[in-house]
Structures are given as structure tokens and as C-alpha cells.
Enzyme design. Structure first.
Site, PDB file in Angstrom:
ATOM      1  CE  LYS A 173     115.672  35.329  78.413  1.00  0.00           C
ATOM      2  NZ  LYS A 173     116.189  34.879  79.717  1.00  0.00           N
ATOM      3  CD  GLU A 248      98.549  35.334  77.445  1.00  0.00           C
ATOM      4  OE1 GLU A 248      98.101  35.995  78.399  1.00  0.00           O
ATOM      5  OE2 GLU A 248      97.885  35.066  76.438  1.00  0.00           O
ATOM      6  CB  CYS A 282     100.218  35.916  85.624  1.00  0.00           C
ATOM      7  SG  CYS A 282      99.747  34.264  85.134  1.00  0.00           S
ATOM      8  CD  GLU A 383     101.891  41.334  87.859  1.00  0.00           C
ATOM      9  OE1 GLU A 383     102.785  41.839  87.159  1.00  0.00           O
ATOM     10  OE2 GLU A 383     101.360  40.243  87.591  1.00  0.00           O
TER      11      GLU A 383
HETATM   12  P1  NAP Z   1     110.150  39.555  83.036  1.00  0.00           P
HETATM   13  O1  NAP Z   1     111.160  40.248  83.847  1.00  0.00           O
HETATM   14  O2  NAP Z   1     109.390  40.325  82.030  1.00  0.00           O
HETATM   15  O3  NAP Z   1     110.929  38.340  82.332  1.00  0.00           O
HETATM   16  C1  NAP Z   1     110.280  37.414  81.501  1.00  0.00           C
HETATM   17  C2  NAP Z   1     111.271  36.868  80.497  1.00  0.00           C
HETATM   18  O4  NAP Z   1     111.668  37.928  79.619  1.00  0.00           O
HETATM   19  C3  NAP Z   1     112.551  36.342  81.131  1.00  0.00           C
HETATM   20  O5  NAP Z   1     113.013  35.235  80.408  1.00  0.00           O
HETATM   21  C4  NAP Z   1     113.493  37.524  80.984  1.00  0.00           C
HETATM   22  O6  NAP Z   1     114.856  37.186  81.000  1.00  0.00           O
HETATM   23  C5  NAP Z   1     113.089  38.023  79.614  1.00  0.00           C
HETATM   24  N1  NAP Z   1     113.495  39.406  79.326  1.00  0.00           N
HETATM   25  C6  NAP Z   1     113.818  40.383  80.205  1.00  0.00           C
HETATM   26  N2  NAP Z   1     114.142  41.521  79.533  1.00  0.00           N
HETATM   27  C7  NAP Z   1     114.031  41.235  78.217  1.00  0.00           C
HETATM   28  C8  NAP Z   1     114.236  41.991  77.020  1.00  0.00           C
HETATM   29  N3  NAP Z   1     114.616  43.260  77.048  1.00  0.00           N
HETATM   30  N4  NAP Z   1     114.012  41.390  75.825  1.00  0.00           N
HETATM   31  C9  NAP Z   1     113.605  40.105  75.764  1.00  0.00           C
HETATM   32  N5  NAP Z   1     113.409  39.344  76.871  1.00  0.00           N
HETATM   33  C10 NAP Z   1     113.601  39.891  78.069  1.00  0.00           C
HETATM   34  O7  NAP Z   1     109.071  38.820  83.943  1.00  0.00           O
HETATM   35  P2  NAP Z   1     109.302  37.865  85.186  1.00  0.00           P
HETATM   36  O8  NAP Z   1     109.707  38.695  86.333  1.00  0.00           O
HETATM   37  O9  NAP Z   1     110.180  36.724  84.795  1.00  0.00           O
HETATM   38  O10 NAP Z   1     107.833  37.276  85.396  1.00  0.00           O
HETATM   39  C11 NAP Z   1     106.871  37.923  86.138  1.00  0.00           C
HETATM   40  C12 NAP Z   1     105.849  38.568  85.248  1.00  0.00           C
HETATM   41  O11 NAP Z   1     105.307  37.612  84.353  1.00  0.00           O
HETATM   42  C13 NAP Z   1     104.666  39.126  86.020  1.00  0.00           C
HETATM   43  O12 NAP Z   1     104.308  40.376  85.516  1.00  0.00           O
HETATM   44  C14 NAP Z   1     103.567  38.095  85.739  1.00  0.00           C
HETATM   45  O13 NAP Z   1     102.261  38.581  85.876  1.00  0.00           O
HETATM   46  C15 NAP Z   1     103.893  37.707  84.347  1.00  0.00           C
HETATM   47  N6  NAP Z   1     103.280  36.422  84.005  1.00  0.00           N
HETATM   48  C16 NAP Z   1     102.210  36.415  83.162  1.00  0.00           C
HETATM   49  C17 NAP Z   1     101.581  35.223  82.839  1.00  0.00           C
HETATM   50  C18 NAP Z   1     100.415  35.206  81.899  1.00  0.00           C
HETATM   51  O14 NAP Z   1     100.157  34.160  81.323  1.00  0.00           O
HETATM   52  N7  NAP Z   1      99.709  36.291  81.709  1.00  0.00           N
HETATM   53  C19 NAP Z   1     102.040  34.034  83.399  1.00  0.00           C
HETATM   54  C20 NAP Z   1     103.135  34.076  84.267  1.00  0.00           C
HETATM   55  C21 NAP Z   1     103.754  35.278  84.553  1.00  0.00           C
HETATM   56  P3  NAP Z   1     115.708  37.260  82.377  1.00  0.00           P
HETATM   57  O15 NAP Z   1     115.156  36.226  83.263  1.00  0.00           O
HETATM   58  O16 NAP Z   1     117.079  36.975  81.927  1.00  0.00           O
HETATM   59  O17 NAP Z   1     115.525  38.654  82.920  1.00  0.00           O
END
Ligand code: NAP
Length: 493
Positions: A173, A248, A282, A383
Site C-alpha cells: 500500500k 522506520e 526523515c 518533528e
Molecule cells: P504517515 O502519515 O504515517 O503515513 C505513512 C503510510 O502509512 C502511508 O501509506 C499512510 O497511508 C499509511 N497509514 C496512515 N494511517 C494508517 C493506519 N492507521 N494504518 C496503516 N497505515 C496507515 O507518514 P507520512 O506523512 O506519509 O510520512 C512522513 C513520516 O514518515 C515522517 O514522520 C518521517 O520522518 C517518516 N519517515 C521515516 C523514514 C525512516 O526511514 N525512518 C523515512 C521516510 C519517512 P495514507 O497515505 O493513505 O495516509
């Protein structure tokens, strides 16, 4: 207008819901096309296909599985420019960074294809005569991948390539904000000859499709990259099913600048890691911990360089900083900036939503620099995920290490210094999964493990050989060729 479908069991199929979401260019507000709003039923179908396909895929010799990955690498390379353009259009990062991201997927594909001829286990001497002992990696089964929008193809490659070479099937997904690059990546898997059912793509929201993946009893491992809030929820749900999760999550990364640093080099590193991808990495540098002896000089140099940054549509080769992903992200960044001001941080530049001319159509935030920030302030702890960074003055390396480690996250840190003794001390004491010396906080290479300590993760790593640990189980095998029953720990004592 482009339109994508789910990819299940080797076919492009509509969601059972018949509904779609629109994909919007964050630089211009233009509607690019649509992707399905899938349901639990679509996930069930994908898992069924994955289960069937994995049964035979696990028996294909790993070097043969790797042949598909070499082809994936070749096709990614051939389409690098096209993919980079799609990536920039749907998520906004500047085109040179988008090319770099596609390159990361290419590198990962070649690297993991090589693993097809390694997938090392251990052979160890048995404690008994005429007995052979070894451990081998076996696939876990079905990997459920949930990925974010900020590195939509790189992160998908970090997860899907090791999963597949190790003999698993995938249900993926992607983030709702970046469906097209996901669709294109899957087309490449299809064209590379990956047998049907091994890569299943289900578009849709986290709340529906993400949850259905996490809750599905036949998905054995969940590999997630995204926010802490969602990661925590996933871990709780998957934990009830005793499912393996690889998480992550966020970062609050710092560059430390000591008084003997090459300040111009430090400025290069800070600008690149604070404002690249509009601060939506990130590993973004959202804190600059600086020795007070060079604080003023560093501030002046940074302000000057920030004023030179060109903001705009990332497809323009001249642009340095693109838009942020969407309106709510823009508002969240602005909210943090206002909190920073309220809590007493000094705003040196930026601090506003940009609406001049063409920028009005997209979501742009001015690259922002705060100074005199205290480690206890909200902007130094949480963050922000936007082009905002904060200078925190310190009096010594020891204090810098303490400040660096004072946050709940542990992804990346960096130090600028010419003193090898102090650099080694920082390398040892920075409590993060990644440490850079005389470079910013970003720039991971795919053959090393990627991930963080503390609140950033749960002990697993993407990338590098370490990624294989996520998608394999260890099986220990003993072969006794003595012709008699030999009892370990008894007959040889
Ligand atoms: P996010 O809102 O947590 O979304 C990540 C993924 O999870 C998306 O595909 C999202 O779908 C899905 N998701 C949302 N709610 C969910 C649920 N209840 N159950 C299962 N999946 C769910 O994060 P983001 O805004 O896309 O990304 C930014 C974050 O990612 C930041 O905190 C960043 O630091 C972190 N990040 C970490 C790394 C690392 O390697 N440490 C690398 C890159 C990014 P939808 O898009 O449909 O909401």
C-alpha cells in the site's frame, strides 16, 4: 488525466468500491489523475494471490529469483528520467533530488539482485563427530508493505526488493499522495517478468487499506515507514497477532558544529540537509547545535545562503526548494513556527507561507532559521517535517552530545570538526542509527543499514544486508552422518 488501477494477481483491476481519489501536483495545484480508493476486500484478494504465488516462488533458486531483480534494475535505469519527472510532479521534490531517489532504487535493485547469489547463512562445527551444523535463511511468507510519500520509490525499493529476492510475496500500500510512481514501479516489476501474484499493489487510505493489511492473518510481516503516531498503532494491532513489524519512523536530527569546524563546509551541509526535499526527509537537519564561539559567524553565513535559495516548482532545474506536500502540511509547519516565536526563539529568516505570483497555486513555505533555541522548546523536540531549522548554542562537545541525544528520536546526527579525537567521541556517543562526520544529516548509501534508535524504530533496519533479517527467518539444520544416535550436551561430555 492519468488513471491507475490496483495490481492483483498479475492483472490491473479496479477496486471493488469503484471509487477513486485524485492526485494533485503540490507545486501547481493541478489535478494529475486518479487512483482507486480500495477496500478490505481488495486486500483479501491480493493476499489470496500472494499466498498462492509464494508457494512456488520460495522454491525458485534465489539466483534465479535475482534475475528478475537485475531486469528491474535495468528498466529503472532506462526510465530514470521519466520516473523522476513523475516523482517531482506528484510530490514536489526538486528534479535533481528526484533523479537521485530513482538512482537509489536502481542501486538497491542491483545490490539485492547480488544477494540472490549470497543470502549467507552460517556453517559452524558441530560439537559431535560426524555431524554437520548450519543455519539458512528462509522466507517469512507474505510481506505487507506500507510506505510514505516523501521517498515513494526509494523506500518501496528498500522493502520490496529484499522481500522478493528472499522468496516472499508482497502486498503493497503506497501513500495516498504518491500513487503514480508506485504504479510505474509495479509496471517495471511486471515487465521484468516477475511471476504473477508476487507483487500486489493496493491503492487506498491508511485507515482502510493499511489497517486491512496489518490485520490480515495471512500477512506475516509488516514493514512500515512513516510517522510515529501511525507506527505505534500498527505495532499495537500487529502485536496482538504476534506479527513481526519493521518500523522506520520520525527523526529530529542535528548537525553539531564545533569551534574548529570548516564553517563554509558546515553551511553547505546544513543547507542541503535542512532544506533539501523542503525539509521533508526523515533525516532532515532540524537542529543545528553550535559552539557559542562560532555561533554568530555561522548564523550570518546561513542567513546569506538561505536568501540565495530559489523557491518554486521542482521541475525547474534552477529551483533549490520545492513545495511541501499539501495544505495541511503547510499549516502544520506554520503552526510550529508560531509556537517557536511564542516560546521565545529568535526568528532569523523565513517564517511564512509564500504566495507571491505562481507560488500562490502551490504549497510553499519560506526556508526558516531560528536561533537562541533551547533544547526544551517545542521546535527543538518535535518533528516539523518542513523547511525549518533551529540553532541551539552550546559551550562544549559534551553539552552538544547531551543536546543531540535529548530528543525522543534517534535517526541521524552529524558533526563538523577537524579534531579527530572529538569526532571519535561523538561517533561513539551520538545515540542515533546513522552518524555523519563533516557532512549533513542526509545522504545514506543503500549498502549500509538504514534506521534509527529510540523512538525512530523498533530495532530493524531497511537497506543493506540487515534488510534481509526483516524478510527471512533463520532455520538451524543439523545433519548427523555417524549412523548412530548422538545426543548433544550428553554424549560428548
Ligand atoms: P504517515 O502519515 O504515517 O503515513 C505513512 C503510510 O502509512 C502511508 O501509506 C499512510 O497511508 C499509511 N497509514 C496512515 N494511517 C494508517 C493506519 N492507521 N494504518 C496503516 N497505515 C496507515 O507518514 P507520512 O506523512 O506519509 O510520512 C512522513 C513520516 O514518515 C515522517 O514522520 C518521517 O520522518 C517518516 N519517515 C521515516 C523514514 C525512516 O526511514 N525512518 C523515512 C521516510 C519517512 P495514507 O497515505 O493513505 O495516509
Amino acid at each position: 488525466m492519468k488513471s491507475y488501477l490496483n495490481f492483483i494477481d498479475g492483472e490491473w483491476v479496479p477496486s471493488v468500491s469503484g471509487k477513486f481519489s485524485t492526485n494533485v501536483n503540490p507545486a501547481t495545484g493541478e489535478i494529475l489523475g486518479k487512483a482507486p480508493q480500495s477496500t478490505k476486500e481488495d486486500v483479501d484478494r491480493a493476499v489470496l494471490a500472494a499466498k498462492k504465488a509464494q508457494k512456488s516462488w520460495r522454491l525458485v533458486p534465489a539466483p534465479e529469483r535475482a534475475e528478475v531483480l537485475y531486469e528491474v534494475a535495468r528498466l529503472l535505469k532506462e526510465r530514470k528520467e521519466e520516473l523522476a519527472q513523475i516523482l517531482t510532479s506528484e510530490m514536489g521534490k526538486v528534479i535533481s533530488e528526484a533523479r537521485g531517489e530513482v538512482q537509489e532504487a536502481i542501486d538497491m535493485a542491483y545490490y539485492m539482485a547480488g544477494e540472490g547469489r549470497r543470502l549467507f547463512g552460517d556453517t559452524v562445527p558441530s560439537e559431535l563427530r560426524n555431524k554437520f551444523a548450519m543455519s539458512v535463511r528462509v522466507p517469512v511468507g507474505i510481506a505487507g508493505l506500507i510506505t510514505p510519500w516523501n521517498f515513494p520509490i526509494a523506500i518501496a525499493s528498500w522493502k520490496s526488493l529484499p522481500a522478493l529476492v528472499a522468496g516472499n510475496a508482497v502486498v503493497w500500500k503506497p501513500a495516498s499522495e504518491t500513487p503514480f510512481i508506485a504504479g510505474e514501479f509495479v509496471k517495471i516489476y511486471q515487465e521484468a517478468g516477475l511471476p504473477k501474484g508476487l507483487m500486489n499493489l493496493v491503492f487506498g487510505s491508511g485507515g482502510v487499506v493499511g489497517n486491512a493489511i496489518v490485520d490480515h492473518p495471512d500477512i506475516d510481516i509488516i514493514s512500515f515507514t512513516g510517522s510515529n503516531e501511525v507506527g505505534r498503532q500498527i505495532n499495537e494491532r500487529a502485536g496482538r497477532l504476534l506479527k513481526r513489524t519493521s518500523l522506520e519512523m520520525g527523526g529530529k536530527n542535528a548537525v553539531t558544529v564545533l569551534e574548529d569546524a570548516d564553517l563554509d563546509l558546515a553551511v553547505d551541509g546544513i543547507i542541503w540537509s535542512a532544506f533539501g526535499t523542503s525539509g521533508q526527509r526523515c533525516t532532515a537537519c532540524s537542529r543545528v547545535i553550535v559552539h557559542e564561539a562560532v555561533k554568530e559567524e555561522l548564523e550570518q553565513k546561513l542567513v546569506k545562503r538561505i536568501a540565495e535559495l530559489k523557491i518554486g516548482n521542482g521541475l525547474d532545474e534552477e529551483v533549490n526548494v520545492g513545495p511541501v506536500i499539501n495544505r495541511s502540511s503547510l499549516q502544520k509547519i506554520d503552526k510550529y513556527v508560531k509556537i517557536g516565536i511564542k516560546e521565545g526563539a529568535k526568528l532569523l529568516c523565513g517564517g511564512k507561507i509564500l504566495t507571491d505570483g505562481e507560488l500562490e497555486k502551490g504549497h510553499y513555505y519560506a526556508p526558516t532559521l531560528f536561533t537562541d533555541v533551547k533544547p526544551s522548546m517545542t521546535i527543538a523536540k518535535e518533528e516539523i517535517f518542513g523547511p525549518v531549522t533551529s540553532i541551539i548554542p552550546v559551550k562544549s562537545l559534551e553539552e552538544a552530545i547531551e543536546v543531540n541525544n535529548s530528543v525522543e528520536f534517534g535517526l541521524s546526527s552529524s558533526i563538523f570538526s577537524r579534531d579527530v579525537n572529538r569526532v571519535f567521541q561523538a561517533m561513539r556517543d551520538f545515540d542515533t542509527g546513522i552518524v555523519y562526520v563533516n557532512a549533513g544529516t542526509t545522504g545514506a548509501e543503500i549498502h549500509l543499514p538504514f534506521g534509527g534508535t529510540k523512538g525512530t524504530g523498533n530495532g530493524h533496519r531497511d537497506s543493506g544486508v540487515a534488510a534481509l533479517d526483516v524478510y527471512t527467518e533463520w532455520k538451524s539444520i543439523y545433519v548427523d552422518y555417524s549412523g548412530k544416535l548422538q545426543r548433544a550436551q550428553i554424549d560428548n561430555k
